[in-house]
Write a protein that holds these residues in place. Structure first.
Motif, PDB file in Angstrom:
ATOM      1  N   TRP A   1      87.935 -51.850 -41.074  1.00 46.04           N
ATOM      2  CA  TRP A   1      87.721 -50.389 -41.066  1.00 46.04           C
ATOM      3  C   TRP A   1      87.238 -49.964 -39.690  1.00 46.04           C
ATOM      4  O   TRP A   1      86.359 -50.616 -39.107  1.00 46.04           O
ATOM      5  N   ASN A   2      87.814 -48.908 -39.153  1.00 41.62           N
ATOM      6  CA  ASN A   2      87.433 -48.367 -37.856  1.00 41.62           C
ATOM      7  C   ASN A   2      86.320 -47.342 -37.978  1.00 41.62           C
ATOM      8  O   ASN A   2      86.416 -46.404 -38.786  1.00 41.62           O
ATOM      9  N   VAL A   3      85.277 -47.488 -37.148  1.00 43.04           N
ATOM     10  CA  VAL A   3      84.252 -46.448 -37.038  1.00 43.04           C
ATOM     11  C   VAL A   3      84.771 -45.449 -36.006  1.00 43.04           C
ATOM     12  O   VAL A   3      84.278 -45.363 -34.877  1.00 43.04           O
ATOM     13  N   GLY A   4      85.796 -44.684 -36.365  1.00 38.20           N
ATOM     14  CA  GLY A   4      86.520 -43.860 -35.415  1.00 38.20           C
ATOM     15  C   GLY A   4      85.814 -42.580 -35.026  1.00 38.20           C
ATOM     16  O   GLY A   4      85.020 -42.019 -35.776  1.00 38.20           O
ATOM     17  N   ASN A   5      86.115 -42.102 -33.824  1.00 34.86           N
ATOM     18  CA  ASN A   5      85.618 -40.820 -33.300  1.00 34.86           C
ATOM     19  C   ASN A   5      84.090 -40.746 -33.316  1.00 34.86           C
ATOM     20  O   ASN A   5      83.517 -39.726 -33.666  1.00 34.86           O
ATOM     21  N   THR A   6      83.452 -41.833 -32.897  1.00 35.15           N
ATOM     22  CA  THR A   6      81.988 -41.856 -32.910  1.00 35.15           C
ATOM     23  C   THR A   6      81.491 -42.422 -31.582  1.00 35.15           C
ATOM     24  O   THR A   6      81.315 -41.663 -30.629  1.00 35.15           O
ATOM     25  N   LEU A   7      81.313 -43.720 -31.455  1.00 38.37           N
ATOM     26  CA  LEU A   7      80.924 -44.273 -30.156  1.00 38.37           C
ATOM     27  C   LEU A   7      82.057 -44.177 -29.134  1.00 38.37           C
ATOM     28  O   LEU A   7      81.830 -44.357 -27.938  1.00 38.37           O
ATOM     29  N   ASP A   8      83.245 -43.879 -29.592  1.00 43.70           N
ATOM     30  CA  ASP A   8      84.368 -43.664 -28.673  1.00 43.70           C
ATOM     31  C   ASP A   8      84.515 -42.204 -28.274  1.00 43.70           C
ATOM     32  O   ASP A   8      85.325 -41.876 -27.398  1.00 43.70           O
ATOM     33  N   ALA A   9      83.752 -41.283 -28.882  1.00 44.62           N
ATOM     34  CA  ALA A   9      83.897 -39.854 -28.623  1.00 44.62           C
ATOM     35  C   ALA A   9      83.439 -39.507 -27.209  1.00 44.62           C
ATOM     36  O   ALA A   9      82.390 -39.969 -26.756  1.00 44.62           O
ATOM     37  N   LEU A  10      84.221 -38.700 -26.518  1.00 44.09           N
ATOM     38  CA  LEU A  10      83.819 -38.226 -25.198  1.00 44.09           C
ATOM     39  C   LEU A  10      82.742 -37.161 -25.368  1.00 44.09           C
ATOM     40  O   LEU A  10      82.837 -36.299 -26.240  1.00 44.09           O
ATOM     41  N   GLY A  11      81.703 -37.246 -24.562  1.00 43.29           N
ATOM     42  CA  GLY A  11      80.620 -36.286 -24.645  1.00 43.29           C
ATOM     43  C   GLY A  11      79.460 -36.734 -25.503  1.00 43.29           C
ATOM     44  O   GLY A  11      78.473 -36.006 -25.635  1.00 43.29           O
ATOM     45  N   GLY A  12      79.559 -37.918 -26.106  1.00 45.07           N
ATOM     46  CA  GLY A  12      78.458 -38.424 -26.903  1.00 45.07           C
ATOM     47  C   GLY A  12      78.863 -38.761 -28.311  1.00 45.07           C
ATOM     48  O   GLY A  12      79.888 -38.299 -28.825  1.00 45.07           O
ATOM     49  N   GLU A  13      78.048 -39.554 -28.982  1.00 43.61           N
ATOM     50  CA  GLU A  13      78.385 -40.147 -30.276  1.00 43.61           C
ATOM     51  C   GLU A  13      78.699 -39.114 -31.351  1.00 43.61           C
ATOM     52  O   GLU A  13      79.525 -39.367 -32.234  1.00 43.61           O
ATOM     53  N   THR A  14      78.064 -37.958 -31.322  1.00 43.93           N
ATOM     54  CA  THR A  14      78.282 -36.947 -32.371  1.00 43.93           C
ATOM     55  C   THR A  14      79.178 -35.803 -31.906  1.00 43.93           C
ATOM     56  O   THR A  14      79.363 -34.830 -32.645  1.00 43.93           O
ATOM     57  N   ASN A  15      79.764 -35.929 -30.711  1.00 44.13           N
ATOM     58  CA  ASN A  15      80.451 -34.789 -30.109  1.00 44.13           C
ATOM     59  C   ASN A  15      81.780 -34.458 -30.777  1.00 44.13           C
ATOM     60  O   ASN A  15      82.297 -33.357 -30.588  1.00 44.13           O
ATOM     61  N   TRP A  16      82.331 -35.396 -31.543  1.00 40.37           N
ATOM     62  CA  TRP A  16      83.605 -35.144 -32.217  1.00 40.37           C
ATOM     63  C   TRP A  16      83.428 -34.943 -33.719  1.00 40.37           C
ATOM     64  O   TRP A  16      84.348 -35.151 -34.499  1.00 40.37           O
ATOM     65  N   GLY A  17      82.208 -34.545 -34.124  1.00 43.16           N
ATOM     66  CA  GLY A  17      82.011 -34.093 -35.492  1.00 43.16           C
ATOM     67  C   GLY A  17      81.437 -35.092 -36.461  1.00 43.16           C
ATOM     68  O   GLY A  17      81.176 -34.736 -37.619  1.00 43.16           O
ATOM     69  N   ASN A  18      81.249 -36.341 -36.047  1.00 47.14           N
ATOM     70  CA  ASN A  18      80.663 -37.329 -36.941  1.00 47.14           C
ATOM     71  C   ASN A  18      79.181 -37.511 -36.633  1.00 47.14           C
ATOM     72  O   ASN A  18      78.763 -37.385 -35.484  1.00 47.14           O
ATOM     73  N   PRO A  19      78.373 -37.848 -37.640  1.00 48.00           N
ATOM     74  CA  PRO A  19      76.955 -38.105 -37.384  1.00 48.00           C
ATOM     75  C   PRO A  19      76.761 -39.459 -36.724  1.00 48.00           C
ATOM     76  O   PRO A  19      77.705 -40.254 -36.587  1.00 48.00           O
ATOM     77  N   LEU A  20      75.547 -39.749 -36.313  1.00 48.05           N
ATOM     78  CA  LEU A  20      75.218 -41.049 -35.753  1.00 48.05           C
ATOM     79  C   LEU A  20      75.528 -42.154 -36.764  1.00 48.05           C
ATOM     80  O   LEU A  20      75.354 -41.975 -37.972  1.00 48.05           O
ATOM     81  N   ILE A  21      75.986 -43.272 -36.271  1.00 48.46           N
ATOM     82  CA  ILE A  21      76.210 -44.429 -37.124  1.00 48.46           C
ATOM     83  C   ILE A  21      74.857 -44.927 -37.626  1.00 48.46           C
ATOM     84  O   ILE A  21      73.906 -45.056 -36.859  1.00 48.46           O
ATOM     85  N   THR A  22      74.779 -45.219 -38.928  1.00 46.94           N
ATOM     86  CA  THR A  22      73.568 -45.761 -39.524  1.00 46.94           C
ATOM     87  C   THR A  22      73.887 -47.086 -40.205  1.00 46.94           C
ATOM     88  O   THR A  22      75.047 -47.399 -40.502  1.00 46.94           O
ATOM     89  N   GLU A  23      72.845 -47.849 -40.473  1.00 54.70           N
ATOM     90  CA  GLU A  23      73.047 -49.094 -41.215  1.00 54.70           C
ATOM     91  C   GLU A  23      73.559 -48.791 -42.610  1.00 54.70           C
ATOM     92  O   GLU A  23      74.376 -49.537 -43.160  1.00 54.70           O
ATOM     93  N   GLU A  24      73.118 -47.675 -43.201  1.00 53.43           N
ATOM     94  CA  GLU A  24      73.579 -47.307 -44.537  1.00 53.43           C
ATOM     95  C   GLU A  24      75.084 -47.057 -44.552  1.00 53.43           C
ATOM     96  O   GLU A  24      75.758 -47.372 -45.541  1.00 53.43           O
ATOM     97  N   LEU A  25      75.599 -46.474 -43.476  1.00 45.78           N
ATOM     98  CA  LEU A  25      77.049 -46.281 -43.379  1.00 45.78           C
ATOM     99  C   LEU A  25      77.769 -47.624 -43.466  1.00 45.78           C
ATOM    100  O   LEU A  25      78.728 -47.788 -44.232  1.00 45.78           O
TER     101      LEU A  25
END
Length: 681
Positions: free
Chosen positions: A164-188
């Protein structure tokens, strides 16, 4: 750079003794020798059986060191299923049974036992399973150190399935939440693991966090944030594939035009990443970069292959020569554009053959036959041409790479035009047929798949799957085929008489077991008939299911097969949609629409002289979502700016809207400057 490390490694593994192989596996897994000795026995007893069902009791005895928390897994030999479970938690999926301890029976001392029971279903046979694994170790009565999980790249890649890809998050330009996803958590990540995924691909774009030449220093906070996510994943028994992601099209693509500086930056980044993670266990793998492609003379694919090889070889040498566990870590190399056209595969195979290293895997991506996956040119269904493209794509990769000992990871797959926040651009049933066949083709060719999820499947805010039906099918079809029908909808004209309606069964090698409405099984002969592959619902059954025939979905019927997920058939009432006149501008134009229970399939656009209208001038059928879209709740069809700007000045264009219920409705639009007028016809 010269790939000396890999040339040594293949010949060494070819003659290594079994005891030395164990030592090598220990180095791959880090401090494996410190782990507890494991061993177990299982007593499986069927305590009662009847037609289609049975009860069983399972006793597990721990022969190894004490454990606190256990999982027991086994494969069903005849397609049986756990239907209800007691004294343990059911985590089963498809043909793979998996149960986990509860709080009160989680601890098992050496020689200690615990039991659980379950009710199950069976069809045809009820053969006892023969292999059980407790916390991953085969229960064969022996005790020893945990075995090396992966003696080869093939084994490790197989253990990643599914991913499974954690897409559009740590790869997002402008920061981890800049493309609409919240910060990655262990719960995720725990949610992903609980769904049955065994690995994540962690796309990371590094450029914005990297200093200038000559050092190209990655910001410590960025490196540690990535390490935190990697740590969480590994602690939750998820393999991780870490990469350079959108760097590929923000600066790596300039390699042909600025070779020395781009290569220096690439090597500096991987030097730092390799150093930070060199002591991590083998469950962390590295992917060179994402979808490599180049400008300048590299835009020619034959030339681009050489630039891609240069990056892959530089990546390989930097990591292999960085020490620690990187000497034997799994490294993943992409083809040019991660494409599986034959020349791209041949080039990548030549690179990997030259490295002569057992711990190398290849990666490709697949989003389907392009006209289908974006809904353009009239490709609204998963037809023979779309299926043939899929089969050929996976067949080439299997023949060229997998069959020659090079494991393949399909690092991204989905369809381009699916999103949770927009209306249905690709008909759901047709999309699900594609998903089912893709996972089947991957199994047939021994490939691992990693679903691209940028938030459209798993809601990262609530940690709930947006459509449980889609999630269940994705989970089941990792290991099993599912049956379908020729279409997943039956439209009943509200103003007309209800008659028998027929669909074609696509059994996919399974047995058709009948139709259900909720918990009620429909009666064969009265509610439906089956003749060969033709499934016919009777007018009487459809009348009952349609109820008051309100527009839209009146009932959902499930077609069940001997394995896999049930197939939903939606019974819908509709009438011919009605469009009204409208005025607007090239930046905002909507057609008032009475949908009357129907759904839009596609839009055809042309001029009186026979030429096509719209940005896709090569086809009359414009792209759903790019040229047009609809808002069912607002009662509008929206013509997008891309389409309106492409209209000829003052020349009327005829639009033909094709509906899944079978109707077509025409409409005329004319652009005069920035003003747009629309007329119902």
């Amino acid at each position: 750079m010269h790939p000396t490390t890999g040339q040594r490694r293949r010949s060494r593994l070819g003659v290594i003794a079994a005891s030395a192989l164990t030592l090598l596996a220990t180095s791959l897994l880090g401090a494996v020798s410190a782990q507890a000795a494991q061993g177990c026995e299982v007593d499986y007893q069927v305590t009662g059986q009847w037609s289609g069902g049975f009860n069983a009791n399972v006793e597990v005895t721990n022969l190894g060191d004490p454990i606190d928390g256990w999982t027991l897994a086994w494969a069903w030999p005849d397609g049986q299923r756990v239907t209800n479970l007691w004294s343990a938690e059911d985590q089963s999926s498809a043909d793979a049974a998996k149960v986990e301890s509860l709080g009160y029976n989680a601890k098992l001392m050496t020689g200690g036992s615990t039991s659980f029971g379950f009710g199950g279903s069976w069809a045809g046979a009820n053969t006892d399973p023969t292999e059980f694994r407790l916390n991953g170790r085969l229960c064969d009565g022996t005790v020893g150190e945990p075995p090396a999980e992966w003696a080869s790249a093939e084994e490790q890649v197989a253990a990643m399935q599914p991913g499974w890809n954690v897409g559009n998050t740590l790869d997002a330009l402008g920061g981890e939440t800049n493309w609409g996803n919240p910060l990655i958590t262990e719960e995720l990540l725990q949610t992903v693991k609980a769904e049955g995924y065994n690995s994540i691909r962690l796309p990371v774009t590094w450029d914005e966090f990297t200093g200038p030449a000559p050092d190209y220093t990655i910001a410590p906070e960025r490196m540690e944030r990535v390490a935190q996510v990697v740590d969480w994943a590994l602690e939750n028994d998820l393999q991780v594939m870490l990469n350079l992601h959108h760097d590929s099209w923000t600066w790596l693509q300039e390699l042909p035009n600025d070779h020395d500086n781009v290569m220096a930056k690439f090597e500096a980044m991987w030097t730092q990443i390799a150093e930070r993670f060199k002591d991590y266990p083998a469950a962390l793998s590295f992917e060179s970069n994402n979808e490599p492609q180049f400008t300048g003379d590299g835009a020619d694919e034959a030339v681009g292959d050489t630039y891609n090889e240069a990056l892959n070889l530089a990546f390989y040498d930097v990591v292999r020569n960085s020490g620690g566990n990187n000497d034997d870590r799994l490294l993943v190399l992409p083809s040019l554009k991660t494409n599986a056209e034959q020349p791209r595969l041949d080039s990548l195979k030549a690179t990997i053959d030259g490295l002569d290293d057992e711990m190398i895997a290849a990666t490709i991506h697949y989003y389907g036959f392009w006209p289908f996956t974006v809904n353009i040119a009239g490709f609204t269904t998963y037809n023979e041409q779309v299926q043939a493209d899929l089969a050929a794509y996976f067949g080439r990769a299997g023949d060229t790479l997998v069959d020659n000992g090079i494991p393949v990871i399909v690092g991204e797959w989905a369809v381009f035009n699916y999103s949770h926040w927009s209306p249905e651009r690709i008909e759901q049933g047709e999309m699900l047929k594609f998903f089912e066949d893709l996972q089947f083709q991957a199994r047939e060719h021994g490939m691992t798949t990693m679903l691209w999820d940028a938030g459209q499947f798993l809601n990262r805010e609530t940690l709930e799957w947006r459509d449980p039906y889609i999630a269940e099918r994705l989970r089941t079809e990792v290991t099993s085929r599912s049956g379908t029908t020729s279409f997943d909808r039956i439209y009943l004209e509200r103003s007309g008489a209800i008659t028998d309606e027929s669909l074609t069964l696509n059994r996919n090698g399974l047995e058709f077991e009948g139709l259900w409405h909720g918990d009620t099984e429909l009666a064969e002969g009265t509610d439906y008939t089956v003749s060969g592959d033709t499934l016919t619902l009777t007018a009487a059954a459809l009348t009952r299911l349609a109820g008051d025939r309100a527009y839209g979905v009146n009932a959902i019927v499930e077609a069940r097969f001997s394995a896999g997920s049930p197939w939903r058939i939606y019974i819908k009432s509709n009438d011919r949609p009605v469009l009204s006149d409208a005025t607007g501008t090239t930046t905002s134009f909507s057609i008032p629409t009475e949908f009357k229970g129907d759904n839009l399939a596609t839009m055809e656009a042309g001029y009186a002289d026979g030429t096509n209208a719209g940005p896709a001038s090569w086809t009359p059928f414009q792209e759903f979502g790019h040229s047009f879209i609809y808002d069912y709740e607002a009662g509008t069809i929206i013509l997008n700016t891309a389409f309106l700007d492409a209209l000829r000045e003052g020349e009327p264009a005829t639009l033909t809207f094709h509906w899944w219920g079978g109707d077509t409705v025409t409409y005329t639009v004319t652009r005069t400057g920035t003003t747009v007028t629309g007329t119902a016809t």
